[in-house]
Design a protein around this motif. Structure first.
Motif, PDB file in Angstrom:
ATOM      1  N   LYS A 179       3.750   7.532 -11.660  1.00 33.14           N
ATOM      2  CA  LYS A 179       4.684   6.691 -10.912  1.00 33.14           C
ATOM      3  C   LYS A 179       4.009   6.137  -9.655  1.00 33.14           C
ATOM      4  O   LYS A 179       4.178   4.961  -9.312  1.00 33.14           O
ATOM      5  N   TRP A 180       3.238   6.989  -8.974  1.00 31.38           N
ATOM      6  CA  TRP A 180       2.506   6.542  -7.797  1.00 31.38           C
ATOM      7  C   TRP A 180       1.497   5.451  -8.162  1.00 31.38           C
ATOM      8  O   TRP A 180       1.414   4.421  -7.495  1.00 31.38           O
ATOM      9  N   ASP A 189       4.170  -1.089  -1.708  1.00 33.12           N
ATOM     10  CA  ASP A 189       5.019   0.095  -1.814  1.00 33.12           C
ATOM     11  C   ASP A 189       4.238   1.368  -1.454  1.00 33.12           C
ATOM     12  O   ASP A 189       4.765   2.279  -0.805  1.00 33.12           O
ATOM     13  N   LYS A 190       2.978   1.413  -1.878  1.00 32.19           N
ATOM     14  CA  LYS A 190       2.153   2.565  -1.510  1.00 32.19           C
ATOM     15  C   LYS A 190       1.994   2.662   0.007  1.00 32.19           C
ATOM     16  O   LYS A 190       2.004   3.766   0.572  1.00 32.19           O
ATOM     17  N   ILE A 202      12.270  -0.641  -1.868  1.00 34.78           N
ATOM     18  CA  ILE A 202      12.181   0.705  -2.444  1.00 34.78           C
ATOM     19  C   ILE A 202      13.529   1.390  -2.301  1.00 34.78           C
ATOM     20  O   ILE A 202      14.048   1.549  -1.195  1.00 34.78           O
ATOM     21  N   LEU A 237       2.863   1.936  -8.478  1.00 29.24           N
ATOM     22  CA  LEU A 237       3.407   1.237  -7.316  1.00 29.24           C
ATOM     23  C   LEU A 237       2.498   0.103  -6.883  1.00 29.24           C
ATOM     24  O   LEU A 237       1.277   0.160  -7.027  1.00 29.24           O
ATOM     25  N   SER A 238       3.104  -0.918  -6.309  1.00 26.43           N
ATOM     26  CA  SER A 238       2.316  -1.991  -5.704  1.00 26.43           C
ATOM     27  C   SER A 238       1.619  -1.459  -4.453  1.00 26.43           C
ATOM     28  O   SER A 238       1.992  -0.410  -3.904  1.00 26.43           O
ATOM     29  N   THR A 276      11.715  -1.331  -6.448  1.00 26.57           N
ATOM     30  CA  THR A 276      11.229  -0.086  -7.024  1.00 26.57           C
ATOM     31  C   THR A 276      12.299   0.980  -6.841  1.00 26.57           C
ATOM     32  O   THR A 276      12.721   1.249  -5.713  1.00 26.57           O
ATOM     33  N   SER A 284      10.516  -0.966   3.706  1.00 21.05           N
ATOM     34  CA  SER A 284      10.123  -1.785   2.558  1.00 21.05           C
ATOM     35  C   SER A 284      10.934  -3.073   2.464  1.00 21.05           C
ATOM     36  O   SER A 284      10.802  -3.814   1.478  1.00 21.05           O
TER      37      SER A 284
END
Length: 340
Positions: A245-246, A253-254, A62, A249-250, A28, A58
């Motif tokens: 975009k948020w 990633d969140k 990320i 995220l997977s 990401t 990550s």
């Protein structure tokens, strides 16, 4: 030093939860907008520190990069994230008066002993009492932070109310009324314009934290520095992310962005500011006049600006809150974090 140990030290003791790199399906990449010059600690030190912490947590999935140059003015940072022009930015609430006035309670004078304490306390207080969907509903707030105690950096000595009278002082968006009440002639503009204003004689000095001495090169222009215990003000910054975009995220990633946001992120950004303040002050220690406002003089200044608290309480009440209770809780929260 091992890389992990180095990053832990760089984050000033902030723990990082590692995420299994195989959990993310793809890398990401996100861009962070900026509006300060390259030499400013936010670009040169603090954001890189946070970016590395996110990358490590990550497992390299990320990748955050800071834009090489501003793509919008300081007041437009919230809008460019909301509209998807930038993925992430740090917005100064005072530059867009109106929407974020309850959040700006953390900016009141004499509250914050340093940026690390003030930032962690601000996040904890705001999240518990107001919540980010109230004033920041168009974006995802990753964390918030404040800068170090606001001081006065000037061409001439300013250590009493009498010496402040008529002085042309650069202030941020929220400092006009306070400067007027103290007898100064406020010159309202973003911090990035302070150097030119002083250089051209439009301003005699600036209300800014110590980092401005290096970050905005004010040490080239001023030789007198007045510290006010607790700061004459601070500034509320929101690290905001584009909502779409948020959402894209997977979950993995969140989890990383959430862990490196919140109070932990506030600590990273606040500690970065404190380090920059210390460097700015150290740079002036040998050839400048540094004065800490006396308790007696501080009380005189506090009397002049007491209306700041009263006005904010009234505004919070108008917006459906118990303003006095919020202010009492803010002070108690700062005291809690100051005790460690």
């Amino acid at each position: 030093m091992e890389r992990r140990d180095f990053l832990k030290a760089a984050a000033a003791g902030v723990s990082v939860i590692a995420i299994n790199p195989t959990a993310a399906l793809a890398n990401t990449s996100m861009r962070i907008a900026t509006w300060v010059p390259p030499q400013h600690h936010q670009n040169a030190v603090t954001l890189p520190r946070w970016i590395e912490a996110v990358k490590e947590a990550s497992g390299g999935a990320i990748n955050l990069t800071v834009d090489p140059a501003p793509i919008a003015s300081p007041p437009e940072q919230y809008n460019i994230v909301r509209d998807g022009v930038a993925d992430i930015a740090y917005h100064v609430a005072a530059y867009t008066p109106g929407p974020f006035e309850v959040a700006r309670g953390v900016e009141m004078p004499f509250l914050s002993p340093n940026a690390e304490i003030g930032s962690m306390a601000a996040y904890d207080w705001y999240e518990r009492n107001i919540g980010f969907d109230t004033e920041f509903q168009d974006v995802k707030v990753l964390t918030i932070f404040v800068h170090g105690p606001g001081a006065i950096h000037s061409k001439m000595p300013i250590t009493t109310l009498e010496e402040l009278q008529g002085a042309k002082i650069r202030v941020g968006g929220g400092g006009v009324k306070m400067a007027e009440a103290l007898g100064a002639a406020p010159v309202a503009m973003p911090a990035s314009q302070a150097y030119e204003a002083i250089q051209k004689g439009v301003a005699d000095g600036a209300m800014l934290p110590w980092e401005s001495i290096k970050g905005f090169r004010l040490g080239e222009l001023v030789n007198h520095h007045t510290e006010i215990p607790g700061g004459l003000y601070t500034t509320f910054f929101a690290v905001v992310m584009n909502r779409a975009k948020w959402d894209a995220l997977s979950d993995e990633d969140k989890a990383v962005m959430t862990d490196l946001g919140g109070i932990k992120g506030a600590q990273i950004f606040g500690k970065g500011w404190d380090d920059a303040d210390a460097a700015g002050k150290e740079a002036r220690a040998a050839d400048a006049t540094i004065t800490v406002l006396s308790d007696e003089e501080t009380a005189r200044w506090a009397e002049k600006v007491a209306f700041v608290e009263d006005d904010w309480i009234a505004l919070a009440n108008e917006r459906g809150h118990d303003g006095q209770a919020l202010l009492d809780d803010l002070k108690a929260t700062i005291a809690k974090f100051a005790q460690g």
